[in-house]
Design a protein around this motif. Structure first.
Motif, PDB file in Angstrom:
ATOM      1  N   LEU A  57       0.824  -1.214   0.000  1.00 20.62           N
ATOM      2  CA  LEU A  57       0.000   0.000   0.000  1.00 20.62           C
ATOM      3  C   LEU A  57       0.857   1.263   0.000  1.00 20.62           C
ATOM      4  O   LEU A  57       0.532   2.239  -0.648  1.00 20.62           O
ATOM      5  CB  LEU A  57      -0.923   0.026   1.221  1.00 20.62           C
ATOM      6  CG  LEU A  57      -2.173  -0.810   1.141  1.00 20.62           C
ATOM      7  CD1 LEU A  57      -2.898  -0.816   2.486  1.00 20.62           C
ATOM      8  CD2 LEU A  57      -3.093  -0.308   0.048  1.00 20.62           C
ATOM      9  N   GLU A  71       4.025  -7.587  -5.705  1.00 18.63           N
ATOM     10  CA  GLU A  71       2.638  -7.189  -5.908  1.00 18.63           C
ATOM     11  C   GLU A  71       1.768  -8.431  -6.135  1.00 18.63           C
ATOM     12  O   GLU A  71       0.692  -8.561  -5.564  1.00 18.63           O
ATOM     13  CB  GLU A  71       2.531  -6.252  -7.114  1.00 18.63           C
ATOM     14  CG  GLU A  71       1.113  -5.877  -7.448  1.00 18.63           C
ATOM     15  CD  GLU A  71       0.990  -5.013  -8.693  1.00 18.63           C
ATOM     16  OE1 GLU A  71      -0.008  -4.283  -8.780  1.00 18.63           O
ATOM     17  OE2 GLU A  71       1.869  -5.072  -9.570  1.00 18.63           O
ATOM     18  N   GLN A 100      -6.801  -5.635  -7.632  1.00 16.93           N
ATOM     19  CA  GLN A 100      -6.018  -4.410  -7.872  1.00 16.93           C
ATOM     20  C   GLN A 100      -6.898  -3.175  -7.729  1.00 16.93           C
ATOM     21  O   GLN A 100      -6.482  -2.179  -7.114  1.00 16.93           O
ATOM     22  CB  GLN A 100      -5.416  -4.430  -9.273  1.00 16.93           C
ATOM     23  CG  GLN A 100      -4.239  -5.350  -9.404  1.00 16.93           C
ATOM     24  CD  GLN A 100      -3.738  -5.418 -10.844  1.00 16.93           C
ATOM     25  OE1 GLN A 100      -4.525  -5.395 -11.792  1.00 16.93           O
ATOM     26  NE2 GLN A 100      -2.433  -5.500 -10.997  1.00 16.93           N
ATOM     27  N   ALA A 101      -8.099  -3.219  -8.271  1.00 16.04           N
ATOM     28  CA  ALA A 101      -9.006  -2.076  -8.191  1.00 16.04           C
ATOM     29  C   ALA A 101      -9.359  -1.767  -6.737  1.00 16.04           C
ATOM     30  O   ALA A 101      -9.399  -0.593  -6.334  1.00 16.04           O
ATOM     31  CB  ALA A 101     -10.271  -2.348  -9.009  1.00 16.04           C
ATOM     32  N   TRP A 102      -9.596  -2.809  -5.943  1.00 17.96           N
ATOM     33  CA  TRP A 102      -9.917  -2.598  -4.533  1.00 17.96           C
ATOM     34  C   TRP A 102      -8.743  -1.945  -3.816  1.00 17.96           C
ATOM     35  O   TRP A 102      -8.913  -0.979  -3.069  1.00 17.96           O
ATOM     36  CB  TRP A 102     -10.301  -3.922  -3.870  1.00 17.96           C
ATOM     37  CG  TRP A 102     -10.776  -3.744  -2.459  1.00 17.96           C
ATOM     38  CD1 TRP A 102     -12.046  -3.439  -2.063  1.00 17.96           C
ATOM     39  CD2 TRP A 102     -10.000  -3.850  -1.267  1.00 17.96           C
ATOM     40  NE1 TRP A 102     -12.096  -3.359  -0.683  1.00 17.96           N
ATOM     41  CE2 TRP A 102     -10.861  -3.597  -0.182  1.00 17.96           C
ATOM     42  CE3 TRP A 102      -8.671  -4.134  -1.011  1.00 17.96           C
ATOM     43  CZ2 TRP A 102     -10.425  -3.622   1.141  1.00 17.96           C
ATOM     44  CZ3 TRP A 102      -8.225  -4.148   0.306  1.00 17.96           C
ATOM     45  CH2 TRP A 102      -9.100  -3.898   1.371  1.00 17.96           C
ATOM     46  N   ASP A 104      -6.462  -0.134  -5.121  1.00 16.50           N
ATOM     47  CA  ASP A 104      -6.339   1.244  -5.627  1.00 16.50           C
ATOM     48  C   ASP A 104      -7.241   2.183  -4.828  1.00 16.50           C
ATOM     49  O   ASP A 104      -6.834   3.313  -4.514  1.00 16.50           O
ATOM     50  CB  ASP A 104      -6.668   1.325  -7.110  1.00 16.50           C
ATOM     51  CG  ASP A 104      -5.571   0.768  -7.996  1.00 16.50           C
ATOM     52  OD1 ASP A 104      -4.423   0.546  -7.509  1.00 16.50           O
ATOM     53  OD2 ASP A 104      -5.851   0.529  -9.191  1.00 16.50           O
ATOM     54  N   THR A 105      -8.442   1.732  -4.478  1.00 15.08           N
ATOM     55  CA  THR A 105      -9.332   2.595  -3.699  1.00 15.08           C
ATOM     56  C   THR A 105      -8.786   2.798  -2.281  1.00 15.08           C
ATOM     57  O   THR A 105      -8.921   3.878  -1.716  1.00 15.08           O
ATOM     58  CB  THR A 105     -10.770   2.036  -3.625  1.00 15.08           C
ATOM     59  OG1 THR A 105     -10.782   0.804  -2.894  1.00 15.08           O
ATOM     60  CG2 THR A 105     -11.375   1.854  -4.996  1.00 15.08           C
ATOM     61  N   ARG A 107      -5.576   2.728  -1.496  1.00 17.31           N
ATOM     62  CA  ARG A 107      -4.421   3.623  -1.661  1.00 17.31           C
ATOM     63  C   ARG A 107      -4.877   5.072  -1.835  1.00 17.31           C
ATOM     64  O   ARG A 107      -4.266   5.984  -1.270  1.00 17.31           O
ATOM     65  CB  ARG A 107      -3.580   3.163  -2.855  1.00 17.31           C
ATOM     66  CG  ARG A 107      -2.191   3.721  -2.820  1.00 17.31           C
ATOM     67  CD  ARG A 107      -1.331   3.171  -3.935  1.00 17.31           C
ATOM     68  NE  ARG A 107      -0.783   1.873  -3.537  1.00 17.31           N
ATOM     69  CZ  ARG A 107      -0.919   0.750  -4.227  1.00 17.31           C
ATOM     70  NH1 ARG A 107      -1.562   0.732  -5.364  1.00 17.31           N
ATOM     71  NH2 ARG A 107      -0.372  -0.370  -3.799  1.00 17.31           N
ATOM     72  N   LYS A 108      -5.951   5.288  -2.580  1.00 17.28           N
ATOM     73  CA  LYS A 108      -6.487   6.659  -2.742  1.00 17.28           C
ATOM     74  C   LYS A 108      -6.959   7.209  -1.399  1.00 17.28           C
ATOM     75  O   LYS A 108      -6.739   8.379  -1.091  1.00 17.28           O
ATOM     76  CB  LYS A 108      -7.617   6.665  -3.767  1.00 17.28           C
ATOM     77  CG  LYS A 108      -7.135   6.560  -5.185  1.00 17.28           C
ATOM     78  CD  LYS A 108      -8.285   6.526  -6.165  1.00 17.28           C
ATOM     79  CE  LYS A 108      -7.754   6.256  -7.568  1.00 17.28           C
ATOM     80  NZ  LYS A 108      -8.829   6.009  -8.531  1.00 17.28           N
TER      81      LYS A 108
END
Length: 114
Positions: A57, A71, A100-102, A104-105, A107-108
């Motif tokens: 993360l 990763e 990966q999408a999860w 990414d959220t 990390r945002k």
């Protein structure tokens, strides 16, 4: 044929949105703790898998390398955690796009709360 009764493991559990939200909150808290305190305070308290996840993360490739993680290993480990056994297998076969999408959220959110 034998009279041995077949074992039934029951229906595999599928994580809910609430489960994913709780996991997200836990990972955010750990990542923020590392940002605030550094790794020394936490490395002896957390299992290697959790350390690798937080390092992923935070983009800490040095810690990932020390743990011989990547990763791919982190995401593969979490696919089933996020989507259940069958959903996780499907996501792995699809290239871990959902996992990966999860992340990414998460990390945002980590960037927004820093």
């Amino acid at each position: 044929m034998s009279d041995v009764k077949r074992i039934s493991w029951g229906k595999p559990r599928k994580p809910t949105d609430a489960d994913r939200d709780a996991l997200r909150a836990e990972l955010l808290a750990r990542a923020r703790a590392v940002r605030a305190d550094g790794w020394a305070t936490h490395r002896d308290q957390w299992p290697d898998g959790q350390i690798a996840t937080v390092a992923y993360l935070l983009g800490d490739t040095d810690v990932l390398a020390e743990l011989e993680e990547s990763e791919g290993t982190v995401l593969s480990r979490y696919a089933a955690e996020l989507f259940g056994f069958h959903g996780g297998r499907k996501d792995i076969e699809a290239g871990l796009v959902g996992t990966q999408a999860w992340f990414d959220t998460v990390r945002k959110a980590l960037g927004a709360g820093a």
